[in-house]
Design a protein around this motif. Structure first.
Motif, PDB file in Angstrom:
ATOM      1  N   MET A 156     -23.717  13.632  56.709  1.00 39.74           N
ATOM      2  CA  MET A 156     -24.027  13.397  55.296  1.00 39.74           C
ATOM      3  C   MET A 156     -24.459  11.946  55.145  1.00 39.74           C
ATOM      4  SD  MET A 156     -20.785  15.381  53.540  1.00 39.74           S
ATOM      5  CE  MET A 156     -19.594  14.306  54.366  1.00 39.74           C
ATOM      6  N   GLY A 157     -25.663  11.728  54.656  1.00 39.18           N
ATOM      7  CA  GLY A 157     -26.162  10.369  54.514  1.00 39.18           C
ATOM      8  C   GLY A 157     -25.439   9.601  53.423  1.00 39.18           C
ATOM      9  N   ASP A 158     -25.418   8.290  53.535  1.00 38.01           N
ATOM     10  CA  ASP A 158     -24.771   7.454  52.531  1.00 38.01           C
ATOM     11  C   ASP A 158     -25.507   7.545  51.193  1.00 38.01           C
ATOM     12  OD1 ASP A 158     -23.161   6.744  54.610  1.00 38.01           O
ATOM     13  OD2 ASP A 158     -23.777   4.633  54.687  1.00 38.01           O
ATOM     14  N   ASP A 159     -24.743   7.619  50.104  1.00 34.97           N
ATOM     15  CA  ASP A 159     -25.283   7.618  48.738  1.00 34.97           C
ATOM     16  C   ASP A 159     -26.325   8.708  48.518  1.00 34.97           C
ATOM     17  OD1 ASP A 159     -23.733   5.364  47.962  1.00 34.97           O
ATOM     18  OD2 ASP A 159     -25.210   4.020  48.855  1.00 34.97           O
ATOM     19  N   THR A 160     -26.074   9.895  49.081  1.00 34.11           N
ATOM     20  CA  THR A 160     -27.042  10.998  48.969  1.00 34.11           C
ATOM     21  C   THR A 160     -26.549  12.153  48.104  1.00 34.11           C
ATOM     22  OG1 THR A 160     -26.174  11.990  51.004  1.00 34.11           O
ATOM     23  CG2 THR A 160     -28.075  10.517  51.223  1.00 34.11           C
ATOM     24  N   LEU A 161     -25.253  12.209  47.792  1.00 33.95           N
ATOM     25  CA  LEU A 161     -24.682  13.377  47.125  1.00 33.95           C
ATOM     26  C   LEU A 161     -24.372  13.096  45.654  1.00 33.95           C
ATOM     27  CD1 LEU A 161     -22.061  14.539  49.801  1.00 33.95           C
ATOM     28  CD2 LEU A 161     -24.431  15.332  49.532  1.00 33.95           C
ATOM     29  N   ASP A 162     -24.805  14.011  44.803  1.00 41.36           N
ATOM     30  CA  ASP A 162     -24.365  13.969  43.407  1.00 41.36           C
ATOM     31  C   ASP A 162     -22.930  14.474  43.292  1.00 41.36           C
ATOM     32  OD1 ASP A 162     -26.950  13.241  42.013  1.00 41.36           O
ATOM     33  OD2 ASP A 162     -27.586  15.047  43.087  1.00 41.36           O
ATOM     34  N   ALA A 182     -22.437  18.916  48.444  1.00 45.50           N
ATOM     35  CA  ALA A 182     -21.946  19.330  49.758  1.00 45.50           C
ATOM     36  C   ALA A 182     -20.698  20.188  49.615  1.00 45.50           C
ATOM     37  CB  ALA A 182     -21.646  18.107  50.620  1.00 45.50           C
ATOM     38  N   ASP A 183     -20.687  21.302  50.326  1.00 44.80           N
ATOM     39  CA  ASP A 183     -19.507  22.158  50.462  1.00 44.80           C
ATOM     40  C   ASP A 183     -18.878  21.788  51.798  1.00 44.80           C
ATOM     41  OD1 ASP A 183     -17.612  24.174  50.432  1.00 44.80           O
ATOM     42  OD2 ASP A 183     -19.052  25.804  50.764  1.00 44.80           O
ATOM     43  N   ILE A 184     -17.879  20.903  51.756  1.00 45.14           N
ATOM     44  CA  ILE A 184     -17.352  20.273  52.969  1.00 45.14           C
ATOM     45  C   ILE A 184     -16.260  21.142  53.586  1.00 45.14           C
ATOM     46  CG2 ILE A 184     -16.186  18.233  53.871  1.00 45.14           C
ATOM     47  CD1 ILE A 184     -17.534  16.649  51.607  1.00 45.14           C
ATOM     48  N   LEU A 185     -16.394  21.394  54.890  1.00 50.48           N
ATOM     49  CA  LEU A 185     -15.542  22.356  55.599  1.00 50.48           C
ATOM     50  C   LEU A 185     -15.559  23.674  54.837  1.00 50.48           C
ATOM     51  CD1 LEU A 185     -12.523  20.134  56.783  1.00 50.48           C
ATOM     52  CD2 LEU A 185     -14.704  20.582  57.925  1.00 50.48           C
ATOM     53  N   GLY A 186     -16.774  24.123  54.547  1.00 48.74           N
ATOM     54  CA  GLY A 186     -16.982  25.310  53.712  1.00 48.74           C
ATOM     55  C   GLY A 186     -16.891  26.625  54.450  1.00 48.74           C
ATOM     56  N   GLY A 187     -16.651  26.606  55.765  1.00 46.32           N
ATOM     57  CA  GLY A 187     -16.455  27.850  56.510  1.00 46.32           C
ATOM     58  C   GLY A 187     -17.626  28.794  56.384  1.00 46.32           C
ATOM     59  N   GLY A 188     -17.351  29.990  55.874  1.00 44.93           N
ATOM     60  CA  GLY A 188     -18.371  31.028  55.775  1.00 44.93           C
ATOM     61  C   GLY A 188     -19.324  30.879  54.612  1.00 44.93           C
ATOM     62  N   GLY A 189     -19.081  29.920  53.711  1.00 43.56           N
ATOM     63  CA  GLY A 189     -20.056  29.607  52.683  1.00 43.56           C
ATOM     64  C   GLY A 189     -19.903  30.331  51.358  1.00 43.56           C
ATOM     65  N   TYR A 190     -18.729  30.908  51.097  1.00 45.58           N
ATOM     66  CA  TYR A 190     -18.506  31.542  49.786  1.00 45.58           C
ATOM     67  C   TYR A 190     -18.842  30.580  48.649  1.00 45.58           C
ATOM     68  CZ  TYR A 190     -15.608  32.859  45.717  1.00 45.58           C
ATOM     69  OH  TYR A 190     -15.133  33.119  44.447  1.00 45.58           O
ATOM     70  N   ASN A 191     -18.308  29.371  48.698  1.00 47.48           N
ATOM     71  CA  ASN A 191     -18.572  28.399  47.641  1.00 47.48           C
ATOM     72  C   ASN A 191     -20.000  27.874  47.692  1.00 47.48           C
ATOM     73  OD1 ASN A 191     -15.936  28.182  46.265  1.00 47.48           O
ATOM     74  ND2 ASN A 191     -15.232  27.525  48.279  1.00 47.48           N
ATOM     75  N   SER A 192     -20.569  27.794  48.875  1.00 54.45           N
ATOM     76  CA  SER A 192     -21.956  27.323  48.998  1.00 54.45           C
ATOM     77  C   SER A 192     -22.914  28.233  48.238  1.00 54.45           C
ATOM     78  CB  SER A 192     -22.370  27.276  50.469  1.00 54.45           C
ATOM     79  OG  SER A 192     -21.631  26.325  51.194  1.00 54.45           O
ATOM     80  N   GLU A 193     -22.686  29.534  48.315  1.00 56.99           N
ATOM     81  CA  GLU A 193     -23.579  30.459  47.613  1.00 56.99           C
ATOM     82  C   GLU A 193     -23.468  30.283  46.098  1.00 56.99           C
ATOM     83  OE1 GLU A 193     -24.845  35.167  47.320  1.00 56.99           O
ATOM     84  OE2 GLU A 193     -23.772  34.415  49.081  1.00 56.99           O
ATOM     85  N   ILE A 194     -22.260  30.079  45.601  1.00 60.05           N
ATOM     86  CA  ILE A 194     -22.087  29.846  44.165  1.00 60.05           C
ATOM     87  C   ILE A 194     -22.767  28.543  43.757  1.00 60.05           C
ATOM     88  CG2 ILE A 194     -20.398  29.456  42.339  1.00 60.05           C
ATOM     89  CD1 ILE A 194     -18.443  31.195  44.002  1.00 60.05           C
ATOM     90  N   LEU A 195     -22.553  27.501  44.539  1.00 60.46           N
ATOM     91  CA  LEU A 195     -23.186  26.216  44.251  1.00 60.46           C
ATOM     92  C   LEU A 195     -24.710  26.322  44.295  1.00 60.46           C
ATOM     93  CD1 LEU A 195     -20.791  23.957  46.335  1.00 60.46           C
ATOM     94  CD2 LEU A 195     -21.026  23.922  43.835  1.00 60.46           C
ATOM     95  N   SER A 196     -25.229  27.151  45.189  1.00 63.33           N
ATOM     96  CA  SER A 196     -26.665  27.375  45.281  1.00 63.33           C
ATOM     97  C   SER A 196     -27.229  27.849  43.949  1.00 63.33           C
ATOM     98  CB  SER A 196     -26.957  28.413  46.375  1.00 63.33           C
ATOM     99  OG  SER A 196     -28.298  28.842  46.338  1.00 63.33           O
ATOM    100  N   GLY A 197     -26.517  28.761  43.301  1.00 61.45           N
ATOM    101  CA  GLY A 197     -26.957  29.249  42.007  1.00 61.45           C
ATOM    102  C   GLY A 197     -26.790  28.217  40.905  1.00 61.45           C
TER     103      GLY A 197
END
Length: 253
Positions: free
Chosen positions: A129-135, A66-81
């Motif tokens: 975000m569900g409980d015990d769902t995130l690595d 999860a990219d928490i309070l990720g705004g426009g998603g700059y970090n989300s795109e990197i994490l996607s890769g």
């Protein structure tokens, strides 16, 4: 036993019996080199050093992050890769961050451009975000906003403890949280969040520990000893060059 081992080796291509290797800085550099990334993101890389920063978290292909309070998603795109097509990224915003980052995430996610990224918006006390769902999870340059209030901007007081408990619950046992933020002067606690958009890193360590997350490691690549930590982070004299701490926390288990 032989049949089980044979099945394991046969399934190795889809990582059914072995964990994928952790993403190194070299692996992340290859993600950053993707020609589909925007020029603006590439320019930001030089300031944020994502190859070094995300290597600390040791994320793997197939992870859910999860990219928490990720705004426009700059970090989300990197994490996607980093997590790859078998992984999953949640770009998690509250309404304030979602409005702030709307242009960014709208362009970034248009036409299912990042199919393994899910855009999630919810009230701060129920982010979905569900409980015990995130690595793993990241919270980059937004932790201090848990202690900032600006009624004129529509940013009301957040129950920081409840927010951090949400993250702790969402992480699987052994899951990690990567935190990056602007450093405040030692001993100032959370007070500089209101005036300077900074936070004391020793306060941060104690805060996350109080909510069940163990401090694991830090890295120095975003430190700037020339920042005396007395200026607002948006001050032109220091913007983009603040002294920033990078911490890794882990949920026991």
């Amino acid at each position: 036993m032989r049949l089980l081992l044979a099945a394991c080796f046969a399934a190795i291509a889809v990582s059914a019996c072995a964990s994928a290797p952790v993403a190194t800085s070299s692996d992340i550099e290859r993600v950053l080199a993707n020609p589909a990334r925007s020029q603006a993101d590439r320019e930001r890389d030089a300031r944020d050093k994502p190859a070094e920063v995300f290597a600390l978290a040791k994320f793997r292909q197939g992870d859910t992050v999860a990219d928490i309070l990720g705004g426009g998603g700059y970090n989300s795109e990197i994490l996607s890769g980093i997590v790859g097509p078998t992984g999953h990224v949640l770009l998690v915003n509250n309404p304030g961050y979602d409005g702030f980052g709307k242009k960014g995430w709208t362009e970034r996610l248009a036409d299912n451009r990042l199919p393994n990224v899910q855009h999630v918006v919810g009230p701060t006390d129920a982010l979905g975000m569900g409980d015990d769902t995130l690595d793993g999870a990241v919270i980059v340059m937004s932790y201090h906003d848990l202690y900032w209030v600006d009624e004129k901007e529509g940013w009301t007081k957040i129950d920081a403890g409840q927010f951090l408990d949400q993250i702790a619950r969402a992480l699987k046992p052994g899951g990690v949280l990567l935190v990056v933020d602007h450093s405040a002067k030692q001993g100032t606690g959370s007070s500089a969040a209101q005036t300077l958009h900074r936070i004391d890193e020793q306060f941060a360590i104690a805060d996350f520990r109080k909510h069940g997350l163990e401090w694991v490691a830090a890295m120095p690549y975003l430190r700037n000893p020339d920042d005396d930590r007395s200026k607002l982070v948006f001050d032109p004299a220091i913007r983009g060059k603040t002294d920033r701490f990078v911490h890794l926390y882990r949920k026991p288990g």
